[in-house]
Design a protein around this motif. Structure first.
Motif, PDB file in Angstrom:
ATOM      1  N   GLU A 125      93.569 -14.581 -16.346  1.00  0.00           N
ATOM      2  CA  GLU A 125      93.689 -14.352 -17.783  1.00  0.00           C
ATOM      3  C   GLU A 125      94.049 -12.902 -18.082  1.00  0.00           C
ATOM      4  O   GLU A 125      94.860 -12.610 -18.966  1.00  0.00           O
ATOM      5  N   ASP A 126      93.436 -11.980 -17.333  1.00  0.00           N
ATOM      6  CA  ASP A 126      93.715 -10.559 -17.559  1.00  0.00           C
ATOM      7  C   ASP A 126      95.166 -10.216 -17.241  1.00  0.00           C
ATOM      8  O   ASP A 126      95.781  -9.379 -17.911  1.00  0.00           O
ATOM      9  N   ASP A 127      95.719 -10.854 -16.201  1.00  0.00           N
ATOM     10  CA  ASP A 127      97.123 -10.612 -15.853  1.00  0.00           C
ATOM     11  C   ASP A 127      98.043 -11.063 -16.984  1.00  0.00           C
ATOM     12  O   ASP A 127      98.984 -10.359 -17.368  1.00  0.00           O
ATOM     13  N   PHE A 128      97.775 -12.269 -17.521  1.00  0.00           N
ATOM     14  CA  PHE A 128      98.600 -12.780 -18.619  1.00  0.00           C
ATOM     15  C   PHE A 128      98.479 -11.878 -19.851  1.00  0.00           C
ATOM     16  O   PHE A 128      99.470 -11.573 -20.517  1.00  0.00           O
ATOM     17  N   ALA A 129      97.239 -11.466 -20.157  1.00  0.00           N
ATOM     18  CA  ALA A 129      97.025 -10.622 -21.332  1.00  0.00           C
ATOM     19  C   ALA A 129      97.761  -9.295 -21.193  1.00  0.00           C
ATOM     20  O   ALA A 129      98.392  -8.815 -22.143  1.00  0.00           O
ATOM     21  N   THR A 146     105.090 -23.404 -13.578  1.00  0.00           N
ATOM     22  CA  THR A 146     106.136 -22.405 -13.799  1.00  0.00           C
ATOM     23  C   THR A 146     105.888 -21.773 -15.162  1.00  0.00           C
ATOM     24  O   THR A 146     105.660 -22.481 -16.141  1.00  0.00           O
ATOM     25  N   ILE A 147     105.930 -20.463 -15.222  1.00  0.00           N
ATOM     26  CA  ILE A 147     105.616 -19.746 -16.460  1.00  0.00           C
ATOM     27  C   ILE A 147     106.815 -18.895 -16.853  1.00  0.00           C
ATOM     28  O   ILE A 147     107.348 -18.143 -16.033  1.00  0.00           O
ATOM     29  N   LYS A 148     107.244 -19.026 -18.114  1.00  0.00           N
ATOM     30  CA  LYS A 148     108.409 -18.285 -18.599  1.00  0.00           C
ATOM     31  C   LYS A 148     108.084 -17.620 -19.934  1.00  0.00           C
ATOM     32  O   LYS A 148     107.289 -18.141 -20.724  1.00  0.00           O
ATOM     33  N   PHE A 149     108.730 -16.482 -20.159  1.00  0.00           N
ATOM     34  CA  PHE A 149     108.528 -15.704 -21.381  1.00  0.00           C
ATOM     35  C   PHE A 149     109.818 -15.716 -22.203  1.00  0.00           C
ATOM     36  O   PHE A 149     110.889 -15.361 -21.713  1.00  0.00           O
ATOM     37  N   PHE A 150     109.700 -16.168 -23.469  1.00  0.00           N
ATOM     38  CA  PHE A 150     110.849 -16.217 -24.372  1.00  0.00           C
ATOM     39  C   PHE A 150     110.668 -15.173 -25.476  1.00  0.00           C
ATOM     40  O   PHE A 150     109.782 -15.314 -26.312  1.00  0.00           O
ATOM     41  N   PRO A 151     111.495 -14.127 -25.524  1.00  0.00           N
ATOM     42  CA  PRO A 151     111.452 -13.219 -26.679  1.00  0.00           C
ATOM     43  C   PRO A 151     111.837 -13.981 -27.946  1.00  0.00           C
ATOM     44  O   PRO A 151     112.555 -14.987 -27.883  1.00  0.00           O
ATOM     45  N   LYS A 152     111.380 -13.520 -29.078  1.00  0.00           N
ATOM     46  CA  LYS A 152     111.675 -14.202 -30.336  1.00  0.00           C
ATOM     47  C   LYS A 152     113.183 -14.313 -30.553  1.00  0.00           C
ATOM     48  O   LYS A 152     113.934 -13.361 -30.386  1.00  0.00           O
ATOM     49  N   TYR A 212     108.112 -15.329 -15.381  1.00  0.00           N
ATOM     50  CA  TYR A 212     106.874 -14.567 -15.204  1.00  0.00           C
ATOM     51  C   TYR A 212     106.507 -14.579 -13.728  1.00  0.00           C
ATOM     52  O   TYR A 212     106.378 -15.638 -13.112  1.00  0.00           O
ATOM     53  N   LYS A 213     106.334 -13.388 -13.145  1.00  0.00           N
ATOM     54  CA  LYS A 213     106.052 -13.276 -11.714  1.00  0.00           C
ATOM     55  C   LYS A 213     104.757 -12.527 -11.433  1.00  0.00           C
ATOM     56  O   LYS A 213     104.507 -12.114 -10.303  1.00  0.00           O
ATOM     57  N   GLY A 214     103.939 -12.342 -12.464  1.00  0.00           N
ATOM     58  CA  GLY A 214     102.697 -11.600 -12.294  1.00  0.00           C
ATOM     59  C   GLY A 214     101.568 -12.453 -11.753  1.00  0.00           C
ATOM     60  O   GLY A 214     101.764 -13.582 -11.299  1.00  0.00           O
TER      61      GLY A 214
END
Length: 303
Positions: free
Chosen positions: A91-95, A71-77, A85-87
């Motif tokens: 590596e290119d997708d994450f970047a 499971t991948i999640k994005f936390f703003p500062k 994250y649903k992409g």
């Protein structure tokens, strides 16, 4: 196994290119989680890639709705309210995702390669297509996240996981070879007894029966005696060898009926059919087998 990858983003993406190194990935625990997420523990770099073992820290995983792995999640500062994250998972997708969030333009460096590795999508299209004309080979896939009980039964803990099931067996063999098409095709040929090329055609050995080739090679020409010897031998064959043996018998009868010129004429006709995109994979397999067998006749005629 690390189950949750939490990506903590501040203002820029200065070190994304090195984030794949183990030393650049922060290990999260309940003790340091909020400090890392709100940015108080890591002033630099401004992008932090972190992971947490959700098996070891079940409460933390539960707090953020982690029910499948990875499971991948994005936390703003400064926020502990993440965005799922649903992409894509490359590596290119994450970047691309992090570049868009942080307003940066970092690329993931890739080592040079001369053999392309297949993605799960490529595998379905490329390897499945190669063996589409083989009744004894089935290339299949399962969504292990949607069917977790099935994945658990067969020890699937990472993606993609490839397993080979021999006919009639429920006990698979793990595939640990290369991830390029040539490696997959070689593996399946060796295990399934097929003779496929990476382009989907058949190798020159497909359909050939060594004992029948010996009979043809030993004879000066195709005669009724050669037919009798071949028929006697084919009666002793089984399975695929018996099917291929019958193709030899049909070819011998054609040569006896039409003469030696039949071999070259028929090979030319079969070449045309094999080049026709409207011919089905199953038909092309049969035509390729017949051509391979006729090549044995052509060799006999030249000797």
């Amino acid at each position: 196994m690390w189950k949750l990858l939490a990506t903590v983003v501040a203002a820029a993406l200065a070190t994304l290119a090195s984030a794949s190194d183990a030393s650049d990935v922060v290990v999260l625990t309940p003790e340091n989680f909020e400090q890392v997420v709100d940015g108080s523990k890591h002033k630099e770099p401004s992008v932090v890639v972190a992971k947490v073992d959700a098996d070891a820290h079940k409460e933390l995983g539960s707090n953020y709705g982690v029910s499948g792995f990875p499971t991948i999640k994005f936390f703003p500062k400064g926020s502990i309210d993440p965005e799922d994250y649903k992409g894509g998972r490359s590596e290119d997708d994450f970047a691309a995702f992090l570049n868009a969030k942080a307003g940066a333009s970092v690329r993931i460096p890739k080592p040079p390669t001369f053999v392309p590795a297949l993605t799960p999508q490529d595998f379905d299209a490329e390897v499945g297509k190669v063996f589409s004309g083989e009744e004894s080979v089935l290339v299949a896939k399962v969504d292990a996240e949607a069917h977790q009980e099935l994945a658990k039964r067969y020890g699937v803990s990472g993606f993609p996981t490839l397993k080979y099931f021999a006919p009639g067996s429920d006990d698979p063999e793990d595939y640990s070879g290369g991830r390029d098409k040539e490696s997959f095709v070689t593996f399946l040929n060796e295990h399934a007894g097929t003779h496929r090329t990476p382009t989907g055609g058949l190798t020159a050995e497909a359909g050939r029966v060594k004992a029948l080739d010996v009979i043809l090679s030993a004879s000066g020409e195709i005669t009724s005696s050669v037919l009798e010897q071949a028929e006697s031998l084919v009666e002793t064959l089984e399975g695929e060898a018996a099917k291929h043996g019958n193709l030899y018998i049909k070819a011998i009868k054609k040569v006896l009926d039409k003469g030696k010129a039949y071999v070259a004429t028929e090979i030319q006709r079969l070449d045309g059919l094999l080049a026709n995109d409207n011919v089905t994979a199953q038909k092309k397999k049969l035509f390729a087998l017949r051509k391979n067998i006729l090549e044995a006749f052509a060799k006999q005629a030249d000797e």
